[in-house]
Design a protein around this motif. Structure first.
Motif, PDB file in Angstrom:
ATOM      1  N   UNK A   1       0.837  -1.206   0.000  1.00 11.54           N
ATOM      2  CA  UNK A   1       0.000   0.000   0.000  1.00 11.54           C
ATOM      3  C   UNK A   1       0.872   1.256   0.000  1.00 11.54           C
ATOM      4  N   UNK A   2       1.942   1.210   0.819  1.00 12.21           N
ATOM      5  CA  UNK A   2       2.867   2.342   0.837  1.00 12.21           C
ATOM      6  C   UNK A   2       3.439   2.578  -0.554  1.00 12.21           C
ATOM      7  N   UNK A   3       3.850   1.484  -1.223  1.00  8.23           N
ATOM      8  CA  UNK A   3       4.419   1.609  -2.569  1.00  8.23           C
ATOM      9  C   UNK A   3       3.373   2.169  -3.536  1.00  8.23           C
ATOM     10  N   UNK A   4       2.132   1.689  -3.415  1.00  9.21           N
ATOM     11  CA  UNK A   4       1.043   2.177  -4.269  1.00  9.21           C
ATOM     12  C   UNK A   4       0.870   3.691  -4.099  1.00  9.21           C
ATOM     13  N   UNK A   5       0.896   4.138  -2.845  1.00  5.91           N
ATOM     14  CA  UNK A   5       0.673   5.569  -2.590  1.00  5.91           C
ATOM     15  C   UNK A   5       1.818   6.414  -3.174  1.00  5.91           C
ATOM     16  N   UNK A   6       3.049   5.918  -3.039  1.00 11.62           N
ATOM     17  CA  UNK A   6       4.183   6.670  -3.611  1.00 11.62           C
ATOM     18  C   UNK A   6       4.146   6.621  -5.141  1.00 11.62           C
ATOM     19  N   UNK A   7       3.721   5.478  -5.673  1.00 10.33           N
ATOM     20  CA  UNK A   7       3.619   5.345  -7.133  1.00 10.33           C
ATOM     21  C   UNK A   7       2.566   6.331  -7.667  1.00 10.33           C
ATOM     22  N   UNK A   8       1.452   6.431  -6.958  1.00 12.35           N
ATOM     23  CA  UNK A   8       0.379   7.344  -7.361  1.00 12.35           C
ATOM     24  C   UNK A   8       0.883   8.789  -7.326  1.00 12.35           C
ATOM     25  N   UNK A   9       1.614   9.126  -6.263  1.00 13.47           N
ATOM     26  CA  UNK A   9       2.151  10.501  -6.156  1.00 13.47           C
ATOM     27  C   UNK A   9       3.114  10.763  -7.316  1.00 13.47           C
ATOM     28  N   UNK A  10       3.936   9.772  -7.634  1.00 15.65           N
ATOM     29  CA  UNK A  10       4.875   9.914  -8.760  1.00 15.65           C
ATOM     30  C   UNK A  10       4.108  10.108 -10.064  1.00 15.65           C
TER      31      UNK A  10
ATOM     32  N   UNK B   1      15.848   8.972 -11.135  1.00 17.46           N
ATOM     33  CA  UNK B   1      15.697   9.119  -9.673  1.00 17.46           C
ATOM     34  C   UNK B   1      14.587  10.107  -9.321  1.00 17.46           C
ATOM     35  N   UNK B   2      13.874   9.818  -8.261  1.00 21.44           N
ATOM     36  CA  UNK B   2      12.850  10.741  -7.736  1.00 21.44           C
ATOM     37  C   UNK B   2      12.635  10.357  -6.282  1.00 21.44           C
ATOM     38  N   UNK B   3      12.088  11.282  -5.462  1.00 20.25           N
ATOM     39  CA  UNK B   3      11.859  10.928  -4.047  1.00 20.25           C
ATOM     40  C   UNK B   3      10.952   9.715  -3.928  1.00 20.25           C
ATOM     41  N   UNK B   4       9.905   9.656  -4.756  1.00 21.16           N
ATOM     42  CA  UNK B   4       8.973   8.522  -4.647  1.00 21.16           C
ATOM     43  C   UNK B   4       9.634   7.210  -5.026  1.00 21.16           C
ATOM     44  N   UNK B   5      10.532   7.282  -6.006  1.00 18.66           N
ATOM     45  CA  UNK B   5      11.201   6.049  -6.438  1.00 18.66           C
ATOM     46  C   UNK B   5      12.042   5.459  -5.297  1.00 18.66           C
ATOM     47  N   UNK B   6      12.627   6.352  -4.485  1.00 21.63           N
ATOM     48  CA  UNK B   6      13.410   5.845  -3.331  1.00 21.63           C
ATOM     49  C   UNK B   6      12.530   5.024  -2.397  1.00 21.63           C
ATOM     50  N   UNK B   7      11.309   5.524  -2.178  1.00 26.23           N
ATOM     51  CA  UNK B   7      10.403   4.797  -1.287  1.00 26.23           C
ATOM     52  C   UNK B   7      10.004   3.452  -1.899  1.00 26.23           C
ATOM     53  N   UNK B   8       9.740   3.472  -3.191  1.00 26.13           N
ATOM     54  CA  UNK B   8       9.273   2.223  -3.823  1.00 26.13           C
ATOM     55  C   UNK B   8      10.429   1.212  -3.894  1.00 26.13           C
ATOM     56  N   UNK B   9      11.631   1.725  -4.119  1.00 30.68           N
ATOM     57  CA  UNK B   9      12.802   0.821  -4.132  1.00 30.68           C
ATOM     58  C   UNK B   9      12.981   0.175  -2.744  1.00 30.68           C
ATOM     59  N   UNK B  10      12.785   0.977  -1.700  1.00 32.01           N
ATOM     60  CA  UNK B  10      12.877   0.431  -0.329  1.00 32.01           C
ATOM     61  C   UNK B  10      11.757  -0.597  -0.104  1.00 32.01           C
ATOM     62  N   UNK B  11      10.562  -0.265  -0.572  1.00 30.48           N
ATOM     63  CA  UNK B  11       9.433  -1.199  -0.405  1.00 30.48           C
ATOM     64  C   UNK B  11       9.741  -2.528  -1.106  1.00 30.48           C
TER      65      UNK B  11
END
Ligand code: FAD
Length: 491
Positions: free
Chosen positions: A300-309, A438-448
């Motif tokens: 879900x966290x990844x989905x939310x960051x993907x949506x923001x991206x 690179x983007x801030x959201x991509x960092x989160x999704x990579x961590x996820x």
């Protein structure tokens, strides 16, 4: 809380979880209690987890030994270490214990899988104390956890079953029977001498108390598998190493070393030889579903960051304007819905089962005895005696039936492997679609992506969980048996 003052998030939760929405019609107080728990988790995410998650993840790649005690001290304010402790003992576990746990871990893991695990691993450690009915330790260990939490001091537990030579093998009776076990708890006068190692224990390096399973005879692990309570400070016990992890780094995976550690008889939870039922299958029957919720939270966290991206303009256009991105978002949404249905199906069933025991007047009446008596040594000795344990056992067998526990294991294993695989696929797709810029959201999704992988491994690998579902529901060869009381030859 009255329905009229329910928050926006609460109303959304009831829409997001139709099963809870339906239950709310019949049990407003109970369901609004669950919403309150999720709101606490969301607040913790906003104030504690989200501001530190990325930095902590990076730091723990460089310094795997580092542990962020501050995030645990902060968690005390939200009472997350009392989630599995029954209300009669001052904890938060009520008739929706499993569901409450699952919803909280989904929420926490939507911010950070590692922080969520650091918190959840504690409740996994608590679970065998509860499930084995080891009431003698409730007034000491569980009381200490609750009271110290109120003062902001986390007293942590962990659950240790995995050994260097046996991981999958210790999670299934058929495999355990032939497992190559390294650690042994040999019977000696007054207790047991333990030698050997446990590995990959989440939170093992911080825990003050550890519930551990071990063979008392390595040549007959299935028959002698036993659950013990280990206390940090026992002579010969140490946690010499933590792993450098790929994901969920905020929670240590530790090695536990036992060098001639003496564990007294009083620290056997249940009877010697009961470990496969009360030490593993019952625990897994309760906890594998919430692992599905961990996976769902990370996804879900990844989905939310993907949506923001997708909503952000890049090179003059927004990804979300493309149909392929919209369709991917719809697929991801469908996966989250499916996952929630799976883990909630398990947790509501689990609650129905445990509720029989833990909210029954017979159980509650035991707590009408004043605490000064319940916490006294003679009372603890009585509960720890052969007959005391037998009595608790009889009650457990009365409330929790083998076939219901087996059904719960099946649903838990299903929720675990299906949610984890779905989540892995979701996060993987999001990362692929985001490309390499690179983007801030991509960092989160990579961590996820790194975080979610672990959900396919712990609490039994997904292969094992598939076998567990097959063996319980399809072949009918695996049955959870609640240990029987008054065993011959056991004292
Ligand atoms: C970060 C982390 C945290 C963990 N936390 C804890 C914890 O808190 N407490 C704890 O006790 N344990 C914990 N574990 C251990 C975890 O439960 C085990 O890693 C897991 O059970 C797999 O065991 P193994 O690593 O020995 O792999 P193995 O058992 O060696 O399995 C290797 C591979 O073979 C497959 N396999 C094995 N046997 C079979 C079979 N019969 N049929 C089909 N496939 C099979 C497995 O599915 C897997 O893919 C943790 C592990 C990790 C990585």
């Amino acid at each position: 809380m009255a329905a009229t003052v329910m928050s926006e998030r609460g109303r959304k939760l009831l829409r997001d979880f139709p099963a809870l929405g339906a239950l709310h019609e019949h049990d407003r107080k109970g369901i609004e209690g669950l919403i309150g728990l999720v709101e606490r988790a969301a607040e913790y995410n906003r104030d504690v987890a989200l501001p530190r998650a990325l930095e902590l993840d990076e730091r723990m790649e460089r310094e795997p030994d580092y542990f962020d005690w501050e995030m645990m001290r902060e968690a005390c304010k939200y009472r997350f270490f009392s989630l599995a402790i029954p209300e009669v003992l001052g904890g938060l576990a009520n008739k929706y214990m499993v569901t409450g746990m699952a919803l909280v871990v989904e929420e926490l893991c939507s911010a950070c899988g590692g922080i969520g695990l650091a918190i959840a691993a504690h409740s996994l450690g608590v679970a065998p104390l509860i499930a084995s009915g080891a009431m003698a330790h409730w007034e000491t260990v569980l009381h200490e956890i609750v009271e110290e939490e109120k003062k902001g001091n986390p007293v942590l537990m962990a659950y240790a079953i995995t050994e260097p030579s046996a991981g999958t093998d210790v999670e299934e009776p058929e495999f355990l029977a032939v497992a190559r076990i390294g650690l042994e708890a040999k019977r000696v006068k007054g207790g047991y001498r333990v030698n050997g190692r446990k590995c990959f224990i989440s939170g093992g390096s911080e825990a003050k108390y550890i519930t551990m399973t071990a063979a008392t005879d390595r040549s007959r692990p299935l028959e002698t598998w036993t659950t013990f309570l280990v206390e940090r400070g026992m002579e010969g016990f140490s946690t010499p190493r933590v792993e450098l992890k790929m994901g969920q780094r905020a929670c240590h995976a530790a090695e536990l070393l036992f060098e001639d550690v003496f564990i007294p008889h009083s620290h056997v939870l249940g009877y010697e030889g009961d470990g496969i039922a009360n030490g593993i299958l019952i625990i897994m029957a309760a906890s594998r579903g919430p692992v599905g919720a961990i996976a769902t939270g990370i996804a879900r966290g990844a989905f939310e960051h993907f949506l923001a991206w997708a909503r952000e303009p890049a090179n003059g256009k927004k990804p979300i304007d493309e149909d392929r991105i919209r369709m991917a978002l719809a697929d991801m949404y469908a996966v989250l819905e499916e996952n929630r249905g799976l883990y909630l199906g398990h947790s509501l069933g689990g609650d129905a089962l445990f509720r029989n025991a833990f909210t029954h007047p017979l159980f509650l009446s035991a707590f009408m005895i004043p605490r000064r008596i319940r916490a006294s040594k003679p009372y603890a000795s009585l509960l720890n005696s052969y007959y005391g344990k037998g009595l608790v056992n009889i009650l457990f067998r009365y409330f929790i039936k083998d076939e219901d526990a087996t059904d719960m294991l099946a649903k838990a294993s299903l929720a675990k492997f299906a949610c984890a695989d779905n989540a892995m696929a979701l996060v993987s797709r999001a990362l692929e679609l985001m490309g390499t810029t690179p983007s801030p959201q991509r960092r989160w999704v990579e961590k996820a992506y790194r975080d979610v992988k672990l959900t396919q491994i712990y609490e039994g690998t997904n292969q094992l969980n598939r076998l567990a579902l097959y063996n319980t529901e399809i072949a009918g060869t695996l049955k959870v048996e609640i240990p029987g009381p008054f065993k011959k030859g056991v004292r």
